[in-house]
Design a protein around this motif. Structure first.
Motif, PDB file in Angstrom:
ATOM      1  N   ASP B 129       5.386   5.107   0.195  1.00 45.75           N
ATOM      2  CA  ASP B 129       4.979   5.019  -1.204  1.00 45.75           C
ATOM      3  C   ASP B 129       4.722   3.572  -1.607  1.00 45.75           C
ATOM      4  O   ASP B 129       3.803   3.278  -2.342  1.00 45.75           O
ATOM      5  CB  ASP B 129       6.044   5.662  -2.107  1.00 45.75           C
ATOM      6  CG  ASP B 129       5.805   7.161  -2.270  1.00 45.75           C
ATOM      7  OD1 ASP B 129       4.802   7.656  -1.708  1.00 45.75           O
ATOM      8  OD2 ASP B 129       6.598   7.833  -2.947  1.00 45.75           O
ATOM      9  N   GLU B 130       5.580   2.667  -1.105  1.00 42.29           N
ATOM     10  CA  GLU B 130       5.402   1.248  -1.445  1.00 42.29           C
ATOM     11  C   GLU B 130       4.064   0.724  -0.926  1.00 42.29           C
ATOM     12  O   GLU B 130       3.337   0.018  -1.628  1.00 42.29           O
ATOM     13  CB  GLU B 130       6.550   0.434  -0.839  1.00 42.29           C
ATOM     14  CG  GLU B 130       6.420  -1.067  -1.039  1.00 42.29           C
ATOM     15  CD  GLU B 130       7.181  -1.855   0.031  1.00 42.29           C
ATOM     16  OE1 GLU B 130       8.323  -1.474   0.329  1.00 42.29           O
ATOM     17  OE2 GLU B 130       6.622  -2.830   0.556  1.00 42.29           O
ATOM     18  N   LYS B 132       1.507   2.496  -0.231  1.00 37.33           N
ATOM     19  CA  LYS B 132       0.443   3.448  -0.587  1.00 37.33           C
ATOM     20  C   LYS B 132      -0.288   3.911   0.671  1.00 37.33           C
ATOM     21  O   LYS B 132      -1.523   3.843   0.768  1.00 37.33           O
ATOM     22  CB  LYS B 132      -0.549   2.813  -1.571  1.00 37.33           C
ATOM     23  CG  LYS B 132       0.112   2.318  -2.865  1.00 37.33           C
ATOM     24  CD  LYS B 132      -0.948   2.008  -3.898  1.00 37.33           C
ATOM     25  CE  LYS B 132      -0.411   1.266  -5.109  1.00 37.33           C
ATOM     26  NZ  LYS B 132       0.860   1.722  -5.641  1.00 37.33           N
ATOM     27  N   LEU B 134      -1.021   6.953   3.325  1.00 34.86           N
ATOM     28  CA  LEU B 134      -0.988   8.400   3.510  1.00 34.86           C
ATOM     29  C   LEU B 134      -0.176   8.739   4.768  1.00 34.86           C
ATOM     30  O   LEU B 134      -0.482   8.257   5.855  1.00 34.86           O
ATOM     31  CB  LEU B 134      -2.427   8.916   3.645  1.00 34.86           C
ATOM     32  CG  LEU B 134      -2.574  10.401   3.958  1.00 34.86           C
ATOM     33  CD1 LEU B 134      -1.955  11.243   2.857  1.00 34.86           C
ATOM     34  CD2 LEU B 134      -4.043  10.754   4.138  1.00 34.86           C
ATOM     35  N   ARG B 151       7.444  12.402  -4.633  1.00 36.07           N
ATOM     36  CA  ARG B 151       6.771  11.448  -3.746  1.00 36.07           C
ATOM     37  C   ARG B 151       5.273  11.521  -3.982  1.00 36.07           C
ATOM     38  O   ARG B 151       4.746  12.543  -4.374  1.00 36.07           O
ATOM     39  CB  ARG B 151       7.062  11.792  -2.279  1.00 36.07           C
ATOM     40  CG  ARG B 151       8.526  11.954  -1.966  1.00 36.07           C
ATOM     41  CD  ARG B 151       9.260  10.667  -2.142  1.00 36.07           C
ATOM     42  NE  ARG B 151      10.664  10.825  -1.771  1.00 36.07           N
ATOM     43  CZ  ARG B 151      11.580   9.894  -1.980  1.00 36.07           C
ATOM     44  NH1 ARG B 151      11.259   8.753  -2.555  1.00 36.07           N
ATOM     45  NH2 ARG B 151      12.820  10.096  -1.618  1.00 36.07           N
ATOM     46  N   GLU B 152       4.591  10.428  -3.648  1.00 37.27           N
ATOM     47  CA  GLU B 152       3.161  10.393  -3.921  1.00 37.27           C
ATOM     48  C   GLU B 152       2.333  10.437  -2.634  1.00 37.27           C
ATOM     49  O   GLU B 152       1.425  11.231  -2.503  1.00 37.27           O
ATOM     50  CB  GLU B 152       2.837   9.118  -4.729  1.00 37.27           C
ATOM     51  CG  GLU B 152       1.441   9.057  -5.314  1.00 37.27           C
ATOM     52  CD  GLU B 152       1.053  10.279  -6.153  1.00 37.27           C
ATOM     53  OE1 GLU B 152       1.954  10.852  -6.807  1.00 37.27           O
ATOM     54  OE2 GLU B 152      -0.129  10.661  -6.140  1.00 37.27           O
ATOM     55  N   TYR B 153       2.661   9.624  -1.642  1.00 38.92           N
ATOM     56  CA  TYR B 153       1.775   9.459  -0.490  1.00 38.92           C
ATOM     57  C   TYR B 153       2.253  10.221   0.745  1.00 38.92           C
ATOM     58  O   TYR B 153       1.671  10.103   1.805  1.00 38.92           O
ATOM     59  CB  TYR B 153       1.618   7.968  -0.176  1.00 38.92           C
ATOM     60  CG  TYR B 153       0.829   7.261  -1.249  1.00 38.92           C
ATOM     61  CD1 TYR B 153      -0.554   7.199  -1.188  1.00 38.92           C
ATOM     62  CD2 TYR B 153       1.466   6.711  -2.360  1.00 38.92           C
ATOM     63  CE1 TYR B 153      -1.281   6.593  -2.185  1.00 38.92           C
ATOM     64  CE2 TYR B 153       0.745   6.098  -3.359  1.00 38.92           C
ATOM     65  CZ  TYR B 153      -0.644   6.038  -3.270  1.00 38.92           C
ATOM     66  OH  TYR B 153      -1.378   5.448  -4.253  1.00 38.92           O
ATOM     67  N   THR B 351     -11.150   7.500  -0.095  1.00 36.34           N
ATOM     68  CA  THR B 351     -10.042   6.545  -0.124  1.00 36.34           C
ATOM     69  C   THR B 351      -8.729   7.300   0.033  1.00 36.34           C
ATOM     70  O   THR B 351      -8.682   8.522  -0.103  1.00 36.34           O
ATOM     71  CB  THR B 351      -9.981   5.789  -1.460  1.00 36.34           C
ATOM     72  OG1 THR B 351      -9.693   6.751  -2.477  1.00 36.34           O
ATOM     73  CG2 THR B 351     -11.287   5.094  -1.763  1.00 36.34           C
ATOM     74  N   THR B 352      -7.666   6.539   0.302  1.00 35.83           N
ATOM     75  CA  THR B 352      -6.361   7.174   0.469  1.00 35.83           C
ATOM     76  C   THR B 352      -5.996   7.971  -0.783  1.00 35.83           C
ATOM     77  O   THR B 352      -5.521   9.099  -0.687  1.00 35.83           O
ATOM     78  CB  THR B 352      -5.300   6.094   0.738  1.00 35.83           C
ATOM     79  OG1 THR B 352      -5.659   5.407   1.919  1.00 35.83           O
ATOM     80  CG2 THR B 352      -3.936   6.708   0.908  1.00 35.83           C
ATOM     81  N   ASP B 353      -6.237   7.375  -1.967  1.00 31.92           N
ATOM     82  CA  ASP B 353      -5.855   8.074  -3.190  1.00 31.92           C
ATOM     83  C   ASP B 353      -6.640   9.368  -3.367  1.00 31.92           C
ATOM     84  O   ASP B 353      -6.107  10.356  -3.864  1.00 31.92           O
ATOM     85  CB  ASP B 353      -6.040   7.156  -4.400  1.00 31.92           C
ATOM     86  CG  ASP B 353      -4.938   6.114  -4.476  1.00 31.92           C
ATOM     87  OD1 ASP B 353      -3.761   6.518  -4.384  1.00 31.92           O
ATOM     88  OD2 ASP B 353      -5.235   4.912  -4.568  1.00 31.92           O
ATOM     89  N   VAL B 356      -5.065  11.911  -1.058  1.00 33.20           N
ATOM     90  CA  VAL B 356      -3.774  12.341  -1.601  1.00 33.20           C
ATOM     91  C   VAL B 356      -3.999  13.373  -2.706  1.00 33.20           C
ATOM     92  O   VAL B 356      -3.339  14.408  -2.757  1.00 33.20           O
ATOM     93  CB  VAL B 356      -3.000  11.119  -2.140  1.00 33.20           C
ATOM     94  CG1 VAL B 356      -1.851  11.555  -3.035  1.00 33.20           C
ATOM     95  CG2 VAL B 356      -2.485  10.276  -0.988  1.00 33.20           C
TER      96      VAL B 356
ATOM     97  N   GLY C 151       6.503  -4.307  -4.459  1.00 34.71           N
ATOM     98  CA  GLY C 151       5.517  -4.339  -3.382  1.00 34.71           C
ATOM     99  C   GLY C 151       5.619  -5.579  -2.507  1.00 34.71           C
ATOM    100  O   GLY C 151       6.700  -5.953  -2.065  1.00 34.71           O
TER     101      GLY C 151
END
Lengths: 298, 433, 322
Positions: B129-130, B132, B134, B151-153, B351-353, B356, C151
């Motif tokens: 997550d930090e 970002k 996947l 969790r996000e990624y 993109t990764t986002d 996701v 970060g």
């Protein structure tokens, strides 16, 4: 009553396993003062060799008893070869260096041999259960005991007697005892310590491989079995006294019975019973049960 | 890019060494880089690491050649070929996290697929997550990954361990309606402890009259189980639950088989499927077989399964076990999400986002049936599962799993708003069986 | 001479601290862990100079790490300076208590007893299901005197934190090595009775060394926990201790700086080996260790002194007749 008997029989079987694993380690330590981490590799190579041998033998449908002997023979041959290579190829170069450095050399060799196993046998596990299964079992009351386990206890006892007898009554054994006692005096009396070292290391390696070989039918031979064995053997040897054969036997019995009692009576403490026993013994007998403290030199 | 001289030299050396320069290889679409992490050494390599790695190898080869069955027959991921960077999961947690950072920051992979140990998954999750990055887990079983925090990624299409044990309890009770006493032998580490906790709690709900007798937790990789077997021989239990795997499982079955334990109580193995091809007739008939889902011989009869089994057998000579299935379904999920994101933006590399966003909550078909990303806010998959009973067919000389019972995903998994432990304790409310 | 050495050390630390701004982030993260581990190695160097090698130093490393993790879990305290000091104190107290027992042992028995201690802690941690057993648990991100970077900035801040602790530890250990208690190390290894004739209690000197090395390992573990953001019982397992001994021998007992260089070299070699040959990295690691022992008997630290054509200090005593 049945529990007491079970503790006794399980303890003996486990002690036999521990003794078979620890005897080679303590022999090498006693003679050469090397805490041999590679012992775990000897065990693993023995087990892999045995599993391969069992595979070849039983695929051909040959007799069971011969299979056991073939398995042990192959494993000990592997132990001989690796022991010879290690001692002549690497250890010889570091004799006389700090004890810890030599431990580290054996640790490095252990790391290398771990990957050699992957290169030779690949990362899959090998079952070698035929000797264990064909040995059958007997019923004693409610308990069923495996004949193979009983055989292991007999083998361990025989090995203990054989080692003790050869140390005491053979020429080579007596020479060894002298070297164990004082290596400089031995050298001064004209004993060829170099040869003694080589032979001892090879015997230790073969004993390690034997331990792996006879355990192979009971376990699934897989990567990482060597790592588990090292600490266990260290603990047994430290309890009994480093370098003492009687010590390894008594250490194995204490740990074996202690662990069996823990499993039957107090399963929650089983995980660290070995280390608790080791800490206790060392707290009261700093040099283990069977070694005399070395005289302090002024 | 203002590097100090020596650091530049060092970094350049490392990047060269790691083969990152291959990135520039000219291709129609720039290749997608995947980091694949699995145990390649140590005791977990043979049962999980290598089958997982093998599964990845053949599935990605099929992707790259566009030969996977429809709807997965596009080349690579959305037309871009996949490049693999293998990493060994063995080592301390600090090393696992360091290698994860290396994959993302040094090797610039587009996604990381992997991780078998639950400890690795828990440690990598916050870092993913930090950064970002996947990340798709394929095998680790702990429900804690998505229960502790949203969790996000991070995604896990294969379902977590709860269903293995609730389904085991259901199957056992269906087979032995009058069960009063059962025992458990599990390895003394998080996986074994959690498995027993879930199974015991589920038994408490489904068969309140049955009591646990011997509860044994031998050390991980102990290998010698004489004392445990004696203890069990003195028990009148009618079943023995175990989440043992590989070495310990096979050692235990061989040693307890030699002492006739399974004649008294059948073995309920939540991962027993992985052992049947090696133990063959030494696995006692009547053993209850789990495969951490409807994988292997428990998998449904569908075209994807036939294809996957076929290519695996052709390459490796043995049938795929459940880690291979889990790897396959994780990669399929990534492919579905990737191509969905690509379609949404009208082509080009997503993109990764975007991936996701597309990944959340998808449903897709896999060799082991439909995967629904239903839990953890669309990040955790659920699947139907199955249990069966072992029989060695002497005529064909092959292992068989018979009496297969399937359990719908909603029957053995907690709903999305409850943690696994709470749900079982509350009596598994809302279970649709 | 002393001040020159200190000045040189300070310059190197400042240079490393500044260079972190220009290094790729993965290298900074790798160096953070390497330097946190270097503190443990520094503690082992102190003991090794006396001829003592514990196979259970991971005990203190794990205590430091778990102290940080538990404070994050059960209290609102997040300040990294406070939690790292708490880890150091916890490890120091444990080292002081078991030191009464351990300080009486030498050679392999010392090694084995410390191994037993760390394995008992490992057993207890594995049994603690509330703490996640072998899966371990998450360590809360810390704040730096109220500042909460996120970060990449957090990783830089952590690196500087670790570096700061390393600088202080290196200086303190340097001072200790030149003190009476510290300079007795080699005489103690050679002959304890002669040291006692000087009117010093060997057991007490060893006890002091144990506490210092325990505190250093505790700080190392605490910093590693902050860097990895996860703790698990593996941190107390004997292979972790073995790894530290490995690096110590790789680095050599010659100087304080060797611990840091050795630890960084180890992490780099391991990382490159994993990247190059994911299936056989242990083979590379083992060979690297073997070659170091065979061709650089005094460790990596001796390279520097060799280049300056000076004999490495302290002179290695052959393990043979004494």
């Amino acid at each position: 009553m049945i529990t007491a008997f079970a503790i006794f029989s399980d303890g003996l079987v486990y002690a036999a396993y521990l003794f078979l694993v620890a005897v080679g380690l303590t022999l090498i330590f006693g003679v050469m003062k090397i805490l041999n981490v590679t012992h775990g590799s000897f065990y693993a190579f023995g087990a892999y060799g045995a599993a391969t041998a069992v595979g070849i033998w039983f695929d051909r449908g040959l007799s069971d008893a011969g299979g056991f002997l073939f398995m042990v023979g192959v494993a000990m041959l592997i132990g001989l070869v690796i022991g010879l290579i290690l001692e002549r190829g690497i250890l010889r170069l570091v004799y006389g260096r700090d004890e810890v450095v030599i431990v580290l050399v054996t640790y490095a060799a252990f790391l290398i041999l771990e990957d050699v196993i992957v290169l030779v046998w690949g990362p899959r596990s090998y079952p070698a259960y035929q000797p264990m299964v064909s040995a059958g079992s007997i019923d004693i009351g409610e308990l069923t005991l495996s004949n193979y386990d009983i055989g292991l206890v007999v083998l361990a006892a025989a090995l203990a007697v054989a080692v003790w007898w050869s140390l005491k009554y053979t020429r080579y054994g007596r020479l060894l005892t002298v070297v164990i006692f004082d290596r400089e005096v031995a050298a001064a009396y004209g004993i060829n310590v170099k040869v003694i070292y080589t032979v001892t290391f090879i015997i230790g390696a073969m004993l390690g491989a034997l331990g792996g070989a006879v355990m192979a039918p009971k376990i699934s031979v897989t990567l990482g079995i060597g790592v588990e064995v090292i600490v266990l053997a260290f603990a047994v040897v430290a309890i009994g006294g480093m370098g003492s054969i009687e010590g390894a036997l008594i250490g194995a019995l204490i740990v074996g019975l202690g662990r069996a009692a823990a499993v039957h009576l107090m399963p929650e403490i089983e995980l660290f019973v070995i280390y608790a026993v080791m800490a206790l013994v060392l707290a009261f007998r700093p040099y283990g049960l069977f070694t005399q403290p070395a005289p302090r030199k002024i | 890019m203002k590097h100090l001289r020596w650091s530049l030299a060092l970094a350049a050396g490392l990047t060269l060494a790691s083969g990152a320069s291959a990135q520039q290889a000219a291709a129609p679409a720039a290749p997608v880089k995947l980091g694949i992490v699995s145990f390649l050494s140590g005791p977990a390599a043979s049962p999980f690491g290598v089958p997982g790695r093998n599964g990845a190898e053949i599935v990605i080869e099929a992707f790259n050649s566009g030969k996977a069955p429809a709807p997965y027959n596009t080349v690579g991921l959305g037309g871009a070929k996949i490049e693999i960077k293998w990493v060994d999961e063995a080592g301390s947690t600090a090393q696992v996290v360091t290698e994860f950072r290396n994959l993302v920051q040094r090797d610039q992979v587009d996604a990381v697929v992997g991780y078998i140990s639950s400890g690795s998954c828990l440690a990598v999750t916050p870092v993913a997550d930090e950064l970002k990055a996947l990340t798709v887990y394929f095998d680790c079983g702990t429900p804690r990954v998505f229960e502790e925090k949203p969790r996000e990624y991070v995604f896990r299409p294969s379902s977590h361990a709860t269903k293995d044990n609730t389904a085991a309890a259901r199957y056992l009770i269906a087979k032995k309606k009058d069960i009063t006493l059962f025992s458990g032998i599990n390895q003394n580490y998080a996986w074994g402890q959690d498995s027993w906790k879930d199974f015991n709690a589920a038994m408490g709900v489904l068969a309140p009259k049955a009591k646990a007798d011997k509860v044994l937790f031998p050390k991980l990789f102990q290998g010698e189980f004489g004392a445990e077997i004696s203890t069990l021989l003195t028990s009148k239990s009618q079943a023995l639950h175990s989440s043992f795997w590989d070495g310990d499982q096979e050692s235990f079955i061989i040693q307890s088989g030699a002492r006739g334990l399974q004649k008294r109580m059948p073995y309920v193995g939540t991962t027993a499927e992985s052992a049947i091809w090696r133990l063959r007739d030494k696995m006692p008939d009547g053993t209850i077989i789990g495969a951490r889902g409807a994988h292997g011989p428990l998998a449904p009869d569908n075209a994807l399964n036939t294809w996957f089994k076929g290519i695996y057998m052709d390459r490796y000579g043995t049938p795929p076990t459940y880690p291979s299935y889990q790897m396959a379904l994780s990669l399929l999920g990534l492919k579905v999400a990737w191509e969905k994101a690509q379609a949404a933006k009208g082509g080009g590399k997503p993109t990764t986002d975007e991936v996701v966003k597309a990944f959340k909550g998808i449903e897709y078909d896999s060799p082991s049936g439909k995967v629904k990303m239903a839990l953890g806010n669309g990040h955790q998959g659920i699947q139907d599962t199955a249990y069966g009973t072992y029989r060695f067919n002497k005529r064909t000389n092959q292992p068989e799993v018979v009496d297969i019972v399937r359990y719908p995903a909603e029957c053995v998994n907690p709903p999305s708003d409850k943690s696994a432990e709470e749900w079982i304790k509350a009596g598994m409310p809302g279970a649709k069986c | 001479m002393l001040t020159r050495a200190n000045l040189f050390g300070a310059l190197v630390f400042v240079a490393v601290a500044i260079s972190a701004l220009f290094l790729p982030p993965w290298l900074v993260s790798l160096a953070t862990i390497a330097f946190a581990n270097a503190l443990v190695v520094l503690g082992l160097v102190i003991l090794w100079r006396t001829g003592l090698v514990p196979f259970g130093q991971a005990l203190f490393y794990a205590i430091g790490a778990y102290a940080v993790a538990l404070i994050g879990r059960y209290t609102p305290i997040r300040d990294v300076f406070v939690v790292v000091l708490a880890g150091a104190v916890a490890a120091g107290v444990v080292a002081y208590v078991i030191g009464f027992l351990l300080a009486r042992y030498r050679e392999i028995f010392f090694a084995m007893l410390s191994l037993a201690m760390s394995m008992i802690l490992y057993g207890i941690l594995v049994k603690s299901e509330a703490l996640g057993s072998t899966d371990g648990f998450h360590v809360e991100a810390g704040s730096f005197l109220g500042w909460r970077p996120q970060g990449a900035l957090r990783n830089l801040a952590l690196f500087w934190l670790v570096l700061g602790f390393c600088a202080i530890a290196a200086w303190v250990v340097g001072v200790y090595f030149r003190s009476v208690a510290g300079s007795m190390a080699i005489p103690m290894r050679d002959n304890e009775i002669r040291v006692e004739f000087l009117g010093l209690s060997v057991d007490r000197l060893v006890h002091l060394k144990l506490v210092i090395s325990g505190v250093l390992a505790g700080i190392g573990g605490a910093l590693a926990a902050l860097a990895v953001q996860h703790v698990d019982p593996q941190m107390a397992y004997w292979t972790t201790s073995g790894g530290f001994v490995f690096v110590t021998v790789l680095a050599g007992a010659g100087s304080v700086a060797a611990a840091f260089v050795g630890s960084l070299a180890f992490e780099l070699v391991r990382s490159i080996a994993v990247a190059l040959l994911p299936g056989a990295w242990q083979l590379i690691l083992g060979s690297a260790l073997l070659l170091t022992i065979l061709f650089l008997p005094e460790g990596l630290g001796s390279l520097y002194s060799r280049l300056r054509r000076k004999p490495a200090a302290p002179k290695e005593q052959p393990g043979g007749p004494s």
